[in-house]
Design an enzyme around this catalytic site. Structure first.
Site, PDB file in Angstrom:
ATOM      1  N   THR A 158      12.827  -9.331   3.337  1.00 11.90           N
ATOM      2  CA  THR A 158      12.948  -7.645   2.446  1.00 11.90           C
ATOM      3  C   THR A 158      13.221  -7.075   1.554  1.00 11.90           C
ATOM      4  OG1 THR A 158      13.814  -6.553   4.454  1.00 11.90           O
ATOM      5  CG2 THR A 158      11.668  -7.280   5.154  1.00 11.90           C
ATOM      6  N   HIS A 203       1.111  -1.561  -0.064  1.00 15.81           N
ATOM      7  CA  HIS A 203       0.011  -0.279  -0.171  1.00 15.81           C
ATOM      8  C   HIS A 203       0.748   1.184   0.389  1.00 15.81           C
ATOM      9  CE1 HIS A 203      -3.666  -2.521   1.067  1.00 15.81           C
ATOM     10  NE2 HIS A 203      -3.189  -2.971   1.232  1.00 15.81           N
TER      11      HIS A 203
END
Length: 188
Positions: free
Chosen positions: A168, A118
């Site tokens: 990540t 997002h």
């Protein structure tokens, strides 16, 4: 010459802001949910039924594939797996963008492959548009139980990711990597 506007699906797959509530995307997610409901309720003694459901659900896969129910994904059609994929119980694949799995990829229980993300700006985020970035897992990779692979990550071939790791950023080929955030421990 003016180009026609892109569909929300085209924006999603291009990694641009898109509206997930778009009717075309909502219909594709509903189709996936219906197939997943059948798959997750399928009897363990009926591998032919499970294979037929995966054939309908996934974008493409190799000859040998085993995904233990329960299994969850957004669309299914953006998941592409090489031969000999094994996913243990409770795996989640948010395939709002392409998820590519090489040959001989093994996922422990509870692995999450999350292409969805997002906007960081709170005003933009609460306005509703979403983002998605592809994930690529090379051949001969083992993802230990509970591994989370974040959007946009590539994991090189022959790598092992330790249980509970949060990946990540990209991980090179033929290494052992683990931790939160995941980091290379040693060469293999």
């Amino acid at each position: 010459m003016e180009l026609p506007p892109q569909s929300e699906k085209e924006k999603m797959l291009a990694g641009e802001l898109y509206i997930a509530a778009d009717p075309e995307l909502a219909a594709e997610r509903l189709r996936a949910r219906e197939l997943l409901a059948q798959y997750n309720a399928s009897p363990p003694a009926d591998p032919a039924l499970r294979r037929a459901l995966l054939d309908q659900l996934l974008g493409g896969h190799g000859e040998r594939i085993e995904i233990e129910p329960p299994f969850y994904c957004d669309y299914g059609s953006h998941i592409f797996a090489g031969d000999n994929l094994y996913m243990n119980f409770g795996c989640v694949v948010l395939d709002c963008n392409r998820i590519t799995l090489g040959r001989n990829v093994f996922c422990g229980p509870g692995v999450q492959l999350l292409a969805a993300h997002h906007p960081l700006d709170p005003r933009q985020r609460t306005a509703g548009p979403e983002l998605a970035s592809p994930i690529s897992i090379g051949s001969d990779v083992w993802l230990g139980g509970g591994v989370i692979v974040c959007p946009g990550v590539t994991i090189g071939e022959g790598t092992t990711i330790g249980a509970g790791s949060v990946v990540t950023r990209d991980i090179p080929p033929r290494v052992l990597a683990a931790g939160n955030p995941c980091r290379v421990i040693r060469q293999l």
